[in-house]
Design a protein around this motif. Structure first.
Motif, PDB file in Angstrom:
ATOM      1  N   TRP A   7      -6.395 -60.795  92.376  1.00  0.00           N
ATOM      2  CA  TRP A   7      -5.800 -61.806  91.531  1.00  0.00           C
ATOM      3  C   TRP A   7      -4.441 -62.138  92.378  1.00  0.00           C
ATOM      4  O   TRP A   7      -3.353 -62.328  91.807  1.00  0.00           O
ATOM      5  CB  TRP A   7      -5.455 -61.457  90.180  1.00  0.00           C
ATOM      6  CG  TRP A   7      -6.714 -61.078  89.344  1.00  0.00           C
ATOM      7  CD1 TRP A   7      -6.948 -59.929  88.606  1.00  0.00           C
ATOM      8  CD2 TRP A   7      -7.758 -61.822  89.095  1.00  0.00           C
ATOM      9  NE1 TRP A   7      -8.367 -59.917  88.265  1.00  0.00           N
ATOM     10  CE2 TRP A   7      -8.885 -61.264  88.328  1.00  0.00           C
ATOM     11  CE3 TRP A   7      -8.289 -63.151  89.475  1.00  0.00           C
ATOM     12  CZ2 TRP A   7     -10.035 -61.607  87.847  1.00  0.00           C
ATOM     13  CZ3 TRP A   7      -9.509 -63.609  89.161  1.00  0.00           C
ATOM     14  CH2 TRP A   7     -10.230 -63.128  88.368  1.00  0.00           C
ATOM     15  N   GLU A   9      -2.216 -65.398  94.113  1.00  0.00           N
ATOM     16  CA  GLU A   9      -1.880 -66.636  93.272  1.00  0.00           C
ATOM     17  C   GLU A   9      -3.216 -67.783  93.395  1.00  0.00           C
ATOM     18  O   GLU A   9      -3.296 -68.685  92.518  1.00  0.00           O
ATOM     19  CB  GLU A   9      -0.445 -67.173  94.025  1.00  0.00           C
ATOM     20  CG  GLU A   9      -0.161 -68.467  93.407  1.00  0.00           C
ATOM     21  CD  GLU A   9       1.144 -68.960  93.825  1.00  0.00           C
ATOM     22  OE1 GLU A   9       1.613 -70.220  93.950  1.00  0.00           O
ATOM     23  OE2 GLU A   9       1.760 -68.107  94.605  1.00  0.00           O
ATOM     24  N   THR A  12      -5.994 -66.765  91.134  1.00  0.00           N
ATOM     25  CA  THR A  12      -5.319 -67.060  89.503  1.00  0.00           C
ATOM     26  C   THR A  12      -5.466 -68.534  89.225  1.00  0.00           C
ATOM     27  O   THR A  12      -5.569 -68.685  88.100  1.00  0.00           O
ATOM     28  CB  THR A  12      -4.005 -66.370  89.526  1.00  0.00           C
ATOM     29  OG1 THR A  12      -4.209 -65.006  89.886  1.00  0.00           O
ATOM     30  CG2 THR A  12      -3.646 -66.451  87.930  1.00  0.00           C
ATOM     31  N   CYS A  16      -7.696 -69.944  86.343  1.00  0.00           N
ATOM     32  CA  CYS A  16      -6.987 -70.860  85.141  1.00  0.00           C
ATOM     33  C   CYS A  16      -7.762 -72.208  84.992  1.00  0.00           C
ATOM     34  O   CYS A  16      -8.123 -72.603  83.797  1.00  0.00           O
ATOM     35  CB  CYS A  16      -5.562 -70.915  85.293  1.00  0.00           C
ATOM     36  SG  CYS A  16      -4.509 -69.311  85.093  1.00  0.00           S
ATOM     37  N   LYS A  61      -8.591 -60.005  82.624  1.00  0.00           N
ATOM     38  CA  LYS A  61      -7.582 -61.072  83.186  1.00  0.00           C
ATOM     39  C   LYS A  61      -7.232 -62.063  82.087  1.00  0.00           C
ATOM     40  O   LYS A  61      -6.234 -62.425  81.900  1.00  0.00           O
ATOM     41  CB  LYS A  61      -8.087 -61.717  84.290  1.00  0.00           C
ATOM     42  CG  LYS A  61      -7.178 -62.866  84.983  1.00  0.00           C
ATOM     43  CD  LYS A  61      -5.929 -61.919  85.528  1.00  0.00           C
ATOM     44  CE  LYS A  61      -5.073 -62.625  86.206  1.00  0.00           C
ATOM     45  NZ  LYS A  61      -3.688 -62.129  86.637  1.00  0.00           N
ATOM     46  N   MET A  65      -3.437 -62.585  80.670  1.00  0.00           N
ATOM     47  CA  MET A  65      -2.879 -64.160  80.878  1.00  0.00           C
ATOM     48  C   MET A  65      -2.331 -64.688  79.529  1.00  0.00           C
ATOM     49  O   MET A  65      -1.296 -65.018  79.355  1.00  0.00           O
ATOM     50  CB  MET A  65      -3.820 -64.903  81.640  1.00  0.00           C
ATOM     51  CG  MET A  65      -3.812 -64.778  83.249  1.00  0.00           C
ATOM     52  SD  MET A  65      -4.573 -66.026  83.895  1.00  0.00           S
ATOM     53  CE  MET A  65      -6.132 -66.259  83.203  1.00  0.00           C
TER      54      MET A  65
END
Length: 250
Positions: A7, A9, A12, A16, A61, A65
């Motif tokens: 994960w 940047e 991720t 998202c 994940k 988050m």
């Protein structure tokens, strides 16, 4: 074979975006994406990254988050905190961060920087963020509703196995078992050949309801036995005849 989750940047941010896309498409049930939502995320993530992650890796994940987003929003309501323009986050003495992290594990990560991809996470989580949960601390001894929902969601993939085991346990209790060639009397009967105190229409109806419910929830391998039992046990004469059988073969 699934890949180990990386994960970084870039991954991720992509995740998202995919999560937010599925929420906007109404593929979220409760506090998690539904099966269609996760399926779409898994396929699109693999297509863009060539990484093959499992559904559980994405769920874990998501949970992480969601906790981070809730913690960031908690800081907005905390009094006595300053703002660090350079780090774009809140500032407070180390002792305050220590106490906050004790109350809300993981919140101290924002001492060094803000929440990443807040706009996307707002789409993902804001409407399921409960104000009461925002003030929950482990010391209260009662888990917030969203945490209970998350735990239930994580067990979703095990439901089918659980239902099969439940059916198996029920049949072990009520099915004949060989014991020196004879079927032992049910444990809730006081004397051999006597019905329980709760025997009669209500008892039969209760047991039939259990059988029908299990038939609907269990796997296909149990359906035939449940159906036969639900038909046979309706008639008193056949119930009494069933109790005279001495072996499973009979």
């Amino acid at each position: 074979m699934f890949d180990n989750a990386d994960w970084n940047e870039e991954n991720t941010k992509l995740l998202c975006e995919l999560f937010a896309e599925q929420v906007t498409a109404h593929n979220r049930s409760g506090t998690h994406l539904n099966k269609s939502g996760y399926k779409n995320v898994m396929e699109k993530f693999k297509d863009k990254t060539e990484l093959n992650y499992s559904k559980m890796q994405f769920k874990n994940k998501w949970d992480k988050m969601r906790r981070e987003y809730a913690n960031w929003k908690r800081l907005v309501k905390e009094t006595g905190l300053g703002w660090d323009n350079e780090k774009k986050t809140y500032k407070a003495p180390d002792s305050r961060w220590k106490q906050l992290n004790k109350d809300y594990p993981g919140i101290s990560k924002f001492k060094d920087g803000p929440l990443q991809f807040e706009e996307l996470k707002s789409i993902m989580f804001e409407d399921i963020r409960n104000s009461e949960d925002d003030h929950w601390a482990p010391s209260s001894g009662v888990a917030p509703t969203n945490q209970q929902d998350a735990e239930a969601d994580e067990a979703e993939d095990k439901d089918e196995d659980y239902e099969a085991n439940e059916a198996s346990d029920y049949w072990e209790e009520y099915s004949p078992e060989p014991s020196k060639g004879k079927r032992p009397a049910p444990s809730n009967w006081k004397d051999k050949g006597k019905k329980p105190k709760s025997s009669g229409g209500h008892w039969v109806q209760k047991e039939l309801s259990k059988l029908v419910a299990l038939s609907e929830r269990s796997t296909a391998s149990w359906t035939k036995e449940h159906f036969i039992a639900s038909q046979v046990f309706v008639k008193r004469a056949e119930r009494e005849m069933f109790m005279t059988l001495e072996t499973p073969e009979e």
